[in-house]
Enzyme design. Structure first.
Site, PDB file in Angstrom:
ATOM      1  N   LYS A 159       0.868  -1.184   0.000  1.00 14.09           N
ATOM      2  CA  LYS A 159       0.000   0.000   0.000  1.00 14.09           C
ATOM      3  C   LYS A 159       0.893   1.219   0.000  1.00 14.09           C
ATOM      4  O   LYS A 159       2.032   1.169   0.486  1.00 14.09           O
ATOM      5  CB  LYS A 159      -0.886   0.024   1.254  1.00 14.09           C
ATOM      6  CG  LYS A 159      -2.152   0.828   1.074  1.00 14.09           C
ATOM      7  CD  LYS A 159      -3.229   0.033   0.347  1.00 14.09           C
ATOM      8  CE  LYS A 159      -4.505   0.826   0.170  1.00 14.09           C
ATOM      9  NZ  LYS A 159      -5.592  -0.043  -0.327  1.00 14.09           N
TER      10      LYS A 159
HETATM   11  P1  NAD Z   1     -12.880   7.634  -2.712  1.00 15.20           P
HETATM   12  O1  NAD Z   1     -11.875   8.668  -2.358  1.00 15.20           O
HETATM   13  O2  NAD Z   1     -13.276   7.481  -4.136  1.00 15.20           O
HETATM   14  O3  NAD Z   1     -14.225   7.862  -1.859  1.00 15.20           O
HETATM   15  C1  NAD Z   1     -14.234   7.931  -0.458  1.00 15.20           C
HETATM   16  C2  NAD Z   1     -15.641   8.361  -0.033  1.00 15.20           C
HETATM   17  O4  NAD Z   1     -15.738   8.266   1.396  1.00 15.20           O
HETATM   18  C3  NAD Z   1     -15.968   9.822  -0.372  1.00 15.20           C
HETATM   19  O5  NAD Z   1     -17.331   9.893  -0.749  1.00 15.20           O
HETATM   20  C4  NAD Z   1     -15.746  10.548   0.943  1.00 15.20           C
HETATM   21  O6  NAD Z   1     -16.485  11.751   1.044  1.00 15.20           O
HETATM   22  C5  NAD Z   1     -16.249   9.492   1.902  1.00 15.20           C
HETATM   23  N1  NAD Z   1     -15.808   9.645   3.284  1.00 15.20           N
HETATM   24  C6  NAD Z   1     -14.580   9.891   3.772  1.00 15.20           C
HETATM   25  N2  NAD Z   1     -14.605   9.945   5.102  1.00 15.20           N
HETATM   26  C7  NAD Z   1     -15.889   9.707   5.467  1.00 15.20           C
HETATM   27  C8  NAD Z   1     -16.563   9.605   6.700  1.00 15.20           C
HETATM   28  N3  NAD Z   1     -15.910   9.769   7.848  1.00 15.20           N
HETATM   29  N4  NAD Z   1     -17.890   9.338   6.697  1.00 15.20           N
HETATM   30  C9  NAD Z   1     -18.561   9.175   5.555  1.00 15.20           C
HETATM   31  N5  NAD Z   1     -17.973   9.233   4.355  1.00 15.20           N
HETATM   32  C10 NAD Z   1     -16.665   9.506   4.315  1.00 15.20           C
HETATM   33  O7  NAD Z   1     -12.302   6.243  -2.145  1.00 15.20           O
HETATM   34  P2  NAD Z   1     -12.713   4.765  -2.586  1.00 15.20           P
HETATM   35  O8  NAD Z   1     -11.757   4.296  -3.608  1.00 15.20           O
HETATM   36  O9  NAD Z   1     -14.180   4.687  -2.819  1.00 15.20           O
HETATM   37  O10 NAD Z   1     -12.346   3.950  -1.258  1.00 15.20           O
HETATM   38  C11 NAD Z   1     -13.261   3.818  -0.164  1.00 15.20           C
HETATM   39  C12 NAD Z   1     -12.832   2.641   0.694  1.00 15.20           C
HETATM   40  O11 NAD Z   1     -12.828   1.459  -0.118  1.00 15.20           O
HETATM   41  C13 NAD Z   1     -11.419   2.734   1.268  1.00 15.20           C
HETATM   42  O12 NAD Z   1     -11.410   2.079   2.516  1.00 15.20           O
HETATM   43  C14 NAD Z   1     -10.586   1.952   0.289  1.00 15.20           C
HETATM   44  O13 NAD Z   1      -9.378   1.476   0.846  1.00 15.20           O
HETATM   45  C15 NAD Z   1     -11.560   0.829  -0.024  1.00 15.20           C
HETATM   46  N6  NAD Z   1     -11.289   0.102  -1.257  1.00 15.20           N
HETATM   47  C16 NAD Z   1     -11.215   0.760  -2.453  1.00 15.20           C
HETATM   48  C17 NAD Z   1     -11.002   0.025  -3.610  1.00 15.20           C
HETATM   49  C18 NAD Z   1     -10.979   0.672  -4.970  1.00 15.20           C
HETATM   50  O14 NAD Z   1     -10.902  -0.064  -5.968  1.00 15.20           O
HETATM   51  N7  NAD Z   1     -11.079   1.993  -5.079  1.00 15.20           N
HETATM   52  C19 NAD Z   1     -10.820  -1.362  -3.550  1.00 15.20           C
HETATM   53  C20 NAD Z   1     -10.905  -2.002  -2.309  1.00 15.20           C
HETATM   54  C21 NAD Z   1     -11.153  -1.257  -1.173  1.00 15.20           C
END
Ligand code: NAD
Length: 440
Positions: free
Chosen positions: A130
């Site tokens: 990561k």
């Molecule tokens: P992103 O930046 O696209 O979106 C994050 C979202 O979470 C935004 O809408 C933001 O406003 C919201 N957010 C942040 N803090 C918050 C809070 N305290 N309460 C409510 N909403 C909040 O990120 P993403 O890629 O969607 O990732 C989200 C999660 O999914 C992370 O934990 C990431 O590690 C995990 N993840 C992502 C992927 C991927 O392919 N992008 C794959 C596996 C896991």
């Protein structure tokens, strides 16, 4: 490589693992203590010794870099970036790159460890890694983000590569970020290296279906978990925390599958409509305004209240540690499917299990992204592209087969799905260690 690293990094070796899970976590839990507590439980279940435990609790390689940024107005700022490679016993390290103000080394260590388990559980030939930069991307222009991304990439260049460590998008990064990384790496190599990242734009060799793969996977698992809990998805309700790359499409796919998505939040607030939100209209609103807040098709809701909604399914898809011992007792959902990494602390896990809430862990539920990243890498290696429907059916098959495997293992041993999934993954990594032996 080791000499190179010693010369170019402020690398730190982590402390010994905390082998005893915390009993309460309201103020002390961090993603790393959570990840280590989960590992300790799996190690004790599998009966592995202390030597292997310490090795699996400690990242194989860590790099901390200073990332100076020339701002558009000519001033200069300095950010700190990290890349942690937790394990590469089963293949090159793989994991996302996060841009968020509170990123620190321990968080990146935890996320890298979870990537190792996720790749092993889904049986993709990768280890876990990561990366992150402690930066708020919303404070920067596109040109500044490009410069910071290129400088960070150039600082971590010695340890990444298509056969070493392959970054992908995470919080605060996207396919444009991956394109800049690919270009920086390629310019330094003297030729185009598409396999250095996954989650690239399709026109640069990205895979069909990658952008929505995590959300599709979350949806496949959510529908299976609802049915397993005796609930008909077409008569079920859901709340989704986070409306970014994972949450927005998960809400859309759940709605398309007939689930009534009644509440959605982001970091600015939440919206609610008991009859079900129009997710397409909400996505248009969020694209136009940058937030779900102010959406005319629902009532405003306090962000914290999102987790306590009276729904069948809760999908945390934002950040770590949102379900903890201070609020797990108030969760009303029957099923939780973790779109985010690490949203549930170990103490919350225990409370939810006692209360009969089915929690499908991150390393299973959100693995769709890394599966299609693997497909992207395979397609690049074959110089051959699969159709979107081929990608999607292969993704569904892998997700549901992992679900069945974890469920069977858990039921046979009376374990939570998290303990079962972690144990299965740790067993596979330990097997690779055993077969490869210890050098020298
Ligand atoms: P992103 O930046 O696209 O979106 C994050 C979202 O979470 C935004 O809408 C933001 O406003 C919201 N957010 C942040 N803090 C918050 C809070 N305290 N309460 C409510 N909403 C909040 O990120 P993403 O890629 O969607 O990732 C989200 C999660 O999914 C992370 O934990 C990431 O590690 C995990 N993840 C992502 C992927 C991927 O392919 N992008 C794959 C596996 C896991």
């Amino acid at each position: 490589m080791t000499d190179l690293l010693t010369a170019t990094t402020a690398s730190t070796v982590s402390d010994a693992p905390n082998a005893s899970p915390a009993t309460s976590d309201a103020h002390i839990a961090t993603p790393l203590t959570d990840a280590r507590a989960q590992l300790a439980e799996a190690i004790s279940l599998l009966g592995y010794g202390d030597g292997l435990h310490r090795m699996l609790a400690t990242p194989r390689r860590e790099l901390t870099v200073a990332v100076p940024l020339r701002m558009d107005d000519g001033s200069q700022r300095l950010y700190t970036g990290y890349r942690v490679q937790h394990n590469f016993s089963r293949g090159p390290a793989k994991g996302g790159l996060r841009y968020a103000p509170n990123v620190d080394l321990d968080e990146v260590r935890a996320l890298a460890m979870w990537m190792t388990w996720k790749c092993a559980l889904l049986d993709v030939p990768y280890g876990g890694a990561k990366g992150g930069i402690a930066i708020d991307p919303r404070e920067h222009s596109t040109a500044e983000l490009e410069r910071v991304t290129r400088r960070y990439t150039s600082e971590i260049l010695p340890i990444i590569g298509p056969e070493r460590d392959i970054p992908a998008p995470d919080i605060g990064t996207d396919e444009q970020t991956m394109a800049w990384i690919m270009d920086t790496y390629s310019v330094n190599s003297g030729y185009t290296v598409p396999g250095i990242v996954t989650g690239k734009p399709i026109s640069l060799g990205g895979s069909q279906g990658r952008a929505s793969a995590t959300s599709r996977g979350v949806t496949h698992i959510a529908l299976a978990a609802l049915r397993h809990a005796g609930l008909d998805p077409a008569r079920s309700t859901a709340a989704v925390q986070g409306f970014g790359k994972v949450g927005a499409d998960a809400a859309r796919f759940l709605a398309e599958a007939g689930v009534r998505v009644t509440a959605v939040s982001d970091q600015y607030g939440a919206v609610h409509r008991s009859g079900g939100l129009d997710i397409e209209a909400l996505a248009d609103h969020a694209r136009a305004t940058g937030s779900v807040v102010g959406f005319a098709g629902g009532e405003a809701l306090d962000g914290a209240a999102l987790l306590m909604q009276d729904v069948d399914l809760l999908v945390p898809a934002a950040v770590e540690g949102v379900l903890h011992d201070g609020n797990a007792g108030d969760v009303l959902a029957r099923v939780i499917v973790e779109g985010a990494n690490g949203p549930t602390t170990p103490a919350a896990d225990r409370i939810l299990r006692e209360r009969g809430v089915l929690v499908v862990p991150d390393i299973l539920a959100n693995a769709g992204g890394v599966i299609v990243s693997y497909f992207e890498w395979v397609q690049a290696n074959q110089a051959y592209w699969w159709r979107a429907d081929e990608v999607e059916s292969r993704l569904e098959e892998r997700m549901l087969s992992a679900w069945q495997h974890v469920l069977g293992y858990a039921e046979a041993r009376d374990l939570s799905l998290r303990t079962a999934a972690t144990a299965l993954a740790v067993e596979r990594v330990a097997e690779a260690h055993r077969l490869r032996g210890l050098y020298p």
